[in-house]
Scaffold this motif. Structure first.
Motif, PDB file in Angstrom:
ATOM      1  N   LEU A   9       0.832  -1.201   0.000  1.00 37.85           N
ATOM      2  CA  LEU A   9       0.000   0.000   0.000  1.00 37.85           C
ATOM      3  C   LEU A   9       0.872   1.258   0.000  1.00 37.85           C
ATOM      4  N   LEU A  10       1.887   1.264   0.813  1.00 33.22           N
ATOM      5  CA  LEU A  10       2.806   2.405   0.861  1.00 33.22           C
ATOM      6  C   LEU A  10       3.531   2.579  -0.475  1.00 33.22           C
ATOM      7  N   LEU A  11       3.936   1.478  -1.064  1.00 38.24           N
ATOM      8  CA  LEU A  11       4.616   1.513  -2.357  1.00 38.24           C
ATOM      9  C   LEU A  11       3.689   2.076  -3.442  1.00 38.24           C
ATOM     10  N   ARG A  12       2.442   1.615  -3.459  1.00 35.49           N
ATOM     11  CA  ARG A  12       1.476   2.088  -4.452  1.00 35.49           C
ATOM     12  C   ARG A  12       1.225   3.589  -4.287  1.00 35.49           C
ATOM     13  N   TRP A  13       1.063   4.052  -3.044  1.00 37.73           N
ATOM     14  CA  TRP A  13       0.819   5.477  -2.805  1.00 37.73           C
ATOM     15  C   TRP A  13       2.059   6.314  -3.097  1.00 37.73           C
ATOM     16  N   THR A  14       3.214   5.774  -2.841  1.00 35.59           N
ATOM     17  CA  THR A  14       4.452   6.483  -3.181  1.00 35.59           C
ATOM     18  C   THR A  14       4.533   6.671  -4.697  1.00 35.59           C
ATOM     19  N   LEU A  76       9.491  -1.542  -8.698  1.00 34.88           N
ATOM     20  CA  LEU A  76       9.450  -2.400  -7.507  1.00 34.88           C
ATOM     21  C   LEU A  76       8.084  -3.080  -7.373  1.00 34.88           C
ATOM     22  N   MET A  77       7.014  -2.344  -7.690  1.00 36.15           N
ATOM     23  CA  MET A  77       5.687  -2.964  -7.646  1.00 36.15           C
ATOM     24  C   MET A  77       5.579  -4.088  -8.674  1.00 36.15           C
ATOM     25  N   LEU A  78       6.058  -3.834  -9.885  1.00 32.50           N
ATOM     26  CA  LEU A  78       6.022  -4.890 -10.899  1.00 32.50           C
ATOM     27  C   LEU A  78       6.806  -6.117 -10.437  1.00 32.50           C
ATOM     28  N   TRP A  79       7.956  -5.889  -9.837  1.00 33.27           N
ATOM     29  CA  TRP A  79       8.762  -7.004  -9.331  1.00 33.27           C
ATOM     30  C   TRP A  79       8.032  -7.738  -8.216  1.00 33.27           C
ATOM     31  N   ARG A  80       7.470  -6.975  -7.257  1.00 31.22           N
ATOM     32  CA  ARG A  80       6.776  -7.582  -6.111  1.00 31.22           C
ATOM     33  C   ARG A  80       5.605  -8.443  -6.559  1.00 31.22           C
ATOM     34  N   TYR A  81       4.919  -8.020  -7.629  1.00 34.73           N
ATOM     35  CA  TYR A  81       3.754  -8.766  -8.105  1.00 34.73           C
ATOM     36  C   TYR A  81       4.123  -9.829  -9.127  1.00 34.73           C
ATOM     37  N   GLY A  82       5.426 -10.010  -9.372  1.00 36.49           N
ATOM     38  CA  GLY A  82       5.875 -11.022 -10.318  1.00 36.49           C
ATOM     39  C   GLY A  82       5.577 -10.671 -11.770  1.00 36.49           C
ATOM     40  N   LEU A  88       8.366  -6.156 -19.067  1.00 36.90           N
ATOM     41  CA  LEU A  88       9.518  -5.727 -19.853  1.00 36.90           C
ATOM     42  C   LEU A  88       9.680  -6.490 -21.161  1.00 36.90           C
ATOM     43  N   THR A  89       9.143  -7.716 -21.201  1.00 39.31           N
ATOM     44  CA  THR A  89       9.201  -8.487 -22.453  1.00 39.31           C
ATOM     45  C   THR A  89       7.908  -8.338 -23.258  1.00 39.31           C
ATOM     46  N   LEU A  90       6.998  -7.517 -22.751  1.00 41.84           N
ATOM     47  CA  LEU A  90       5.717  -7.249 -23.419  1.00 41.84           C
ATOM     48  C   LEU A  90       4.994  -8.562 -23.737  1.00 41.84           C
ATOM     49  N   HIS A  91       4.773  -9.346 -22.678  1.00 38.89           N
ATOM     50  CA  HIS A  91       4.178 -10.671 -22.817  1.00 38.89           C
ATOM     51  C   HIS A  91       2.736 -10.675 -22.306  1.00 38.89           C
ATOM     52  N   GLY A  92       1.815 -11.143 -23.151  1.00 36.56           N
ATOM     53  CA  GLY A  92       0.426 -11.370 -22.758  1.00 36.56           C
ATOM     54  C   GLY A  92      -0.267 -10.160 -22.164  1.00 36.56           C
ATOM     55  N   ALA A  93      -0.915 -10.382 -21.039  1.00 36.06           N
ATOM     56  CA  ALA A  93      -1.689  -9.329 -20.383  1.00 36.06           C
ATOM     57  C   ALA A  93      -0.800  -8.228 -19.806  1.00 36.06           C
ATOM     58  N   PHE A  94       0.511  -8.449 -19.793  1.00 36.86           N
ATOM     59  CA  PHE A  94       1.430  -7.437 -19.251  1.00 36.86           C
ATOM     60  C   PHE A  94       1.856  -6.411 -20.306  1.00 36.86           C
ATOM     61  N   VAL A  95       1.379  -6.566 -21.542  1.00 38.57           N
ATOM     62  CA  VAL A  95       1.760  -5.636 -22.614  1.00 38.57           C
ATOM     63  C   VAL A  95       1.437  -4.182 -22.255  1.00 38.57           C
ATOM     64  N   PRO A  96       0.206  -3.852 -21.836  1.00 40.52           N
ATOM     65  CA  PRO A  96      -0.080  -2.432 -21.563  1.00 40.52           C
ATOM     66  C   PRO A  96       0.799  -1.831 -20.470  1.00 40.52           C
ATOM     67  N   ILE A  97       0.955  -2.527 -19.374  1.00 40.59           N
ATOM     68  CA  ILE A  97       1.769  -1.972 -18.289  1.00 40.59           C
ATOM     69  C   ILE A  97       3.235  -1.929 -18.711  1.00 40.59           C
ATOM     70  N   GLY A  98       3.646  -2.867 -19.564  1.00 42.23           N
ATOM     71  CA  GLY A  98       5.009  -2.846 -20.090  1.00 42.23           C
ATOM     72  C   GLY A  98       5.250  -1.637 -20.977  1.00 42.23           C
ATOM     73  N   ILE A  99       4.287  -1.341 -21.848  1.00 42.40           N
ATOM     74  CA  ILE A  99       4.417  -0.147 -22.686  1.00 42.40           C
ATOM     75  C   ILE A  99       4.459   1.093 -21.799  1.00 42.40           C
ATOM     76  N   GLY A 100       3.610   1.133 -20.780  1.00 42.21           N
ATOM     77  CA  GLY A 100       3.636   2.252 -19.836  1.00 42.21           C
ATOM     78  C   GLY A 100       4.981   2.369 -19.137  1.00 42.21           C
TER      79      GLY A 100
END
Length: 169
Positions: A9-14, A76-82, A88-100
């Motif tokens: 929660l602290l990480l997300r708000w930061t 760090l959030m991306l890492w924490r959530y696996g 970073l490899t723009l794979h599957g459902a992670f494409v939008p957040i990867g582009i971001g």
């Protein structure tokens, strides 16, 4: 287990607050000064000119460091959530957040490797001739506007990644 939830929660708000400071600085520049023009040689010859003093009085450090905090917290959030490798490899459902993430990385690099080195000359933190300072003022102006425009797709891809990623599976 509770400390992990609190940390997340602290990480997300930061990430959220640093992003508001960083992106908000760019939007404030566009909205508060839509007709702003880069400094001229007349503004830079006299360090006591009203325009130059206004530039010096604005806070330049907060938004630069907010970019680092927002980017670091996001990674760090991306890492924490696996999700880091998938993003970073723009794979599957992670494409939008990867582009971001890539847009955010580009924006942060723009702040630190384009805008800030030129801004240091404009502000007189690094020696430069008046002509060089005028040239650098134009570059910082365009660099800032570029980040403002990039923040629109950045926010779109972050929202899609958080709320609509399942659509892409």
């Amino acid at each position: 287990m509770t400390y992990l939830v609190t940390f997340d929660l602290l990480l997300r708000w930061t990430h959220f607050l640093a992003g508001i400071i960083w992106v908000g600085h760019n939007y404030a520049n566009v909205i508060q000064r839509p007709n702003w023009r880069p400094l001229t040689s007349a503004d830079l010859v006299n360090d006591q000119s009203p325009r130059f003093q206004a530039l010096l009085n604005r806070e330049h450090g907060v938004f630069r460091w907010a970019s680092v905090v927002a980017w670091s917290a996001g990674m760090l959030m991306l890492w924490r959530y696996g999700a880091l490798v998938g993003a970073l490899t723009l794979h599957g459902a992670f494409v939008p957040i990867g582009i971001g993430a890539y847009i955010g990385t580009l924006m942060m690099c723009n702040v630190w490797f384009v805008l800030w080195p030129h801004q240091q000359k404009v502000l007189g933190f690094k020696p430069a001739s008046v002509d060089e300072r005028v040239r650098c003022a134009r570059i910082t102006h365009l660099s800032s506007r570029t980040n403002t425009m990039l923040s629109i797709p950045l926010l779109l891809f972050m929202a899609i990644g958080a709320h609509g990623g399942l659509v892409l599976r």
